[in-house]
Design a protein around this motif. Sequence first.
Motif, PDB file in Angstrom:
ATOM      1  N   ARG A  15      -2.865  -1.619  -7.270  1.00 53.92           N
ATOM      2  CA  ARG A  15      -2.143  -1.193  -8.468  1.00 53.92           C
ATOM      3  C   ARG A  15      -2.798  -1.796  -9.703  1.00 53.92           C
ATOM      4  N   ILE A  35       5.237  -2.292  -1.491  1.00 55.26           N
ATOM      5  CA  ILE A  35       5.669  -1.202  -2.353  1.00 55.26           C
ATOM      6  C   ILE A  35       5.929   0.009  -1.459  1.00 55.26           C
ATOM      7  N   SER A  42       6.218   1.763   3.597  1.00 54.85           N
ATOM      8  CA  SER A  42       6.066   0.558   2.789  1.00 54.85           C
ATOM      9  C   SER A  42       4.710  -0.064   3.104  1.00 54.85           C
ATOM     10  N   VAL A  45       0.933  -4.417  -1.493  1.00 53.23           N
ATOM     11  CA  VAL A  45       0.383  -4.021  -2.791  1.00 53.23           C
ATOM     12  C   VAL A  45      -0.404  -5.190  -3.376  1.00 53.23           C
TER      13      VAL A  45
END
Length: 88
Positions: A15, A35, A42, A45
């Motif tokens: 991210r 995330i 899931s 991240v």
Amino acid sequence: MQQDQQPDYRPVVFRDKSAGYAFLTRSTARSEQTIEWDDGESYPVVDVEISSESHPFYTGRARTVDSEGRVARFERRYGTPEGGPAGD
């Protein structure tokens, strides 16, 4: 290849906080944060400072360095090479 010594290669979300962009790929990077992705799963991240969405080279906002001023200053200081203008 010994299984015990290889890192776990699994899906991870990277991210880019500065661009608000995230992408899912496979990696050995580890993270305690998770995330929920678009597919409902899931994933771990990893926050990154810069990605292709925010890097100046990929976005077209790259600065060009004016090196001609440096070359001219060098030639004024040290002169041009024997036999003609610089670069020949």
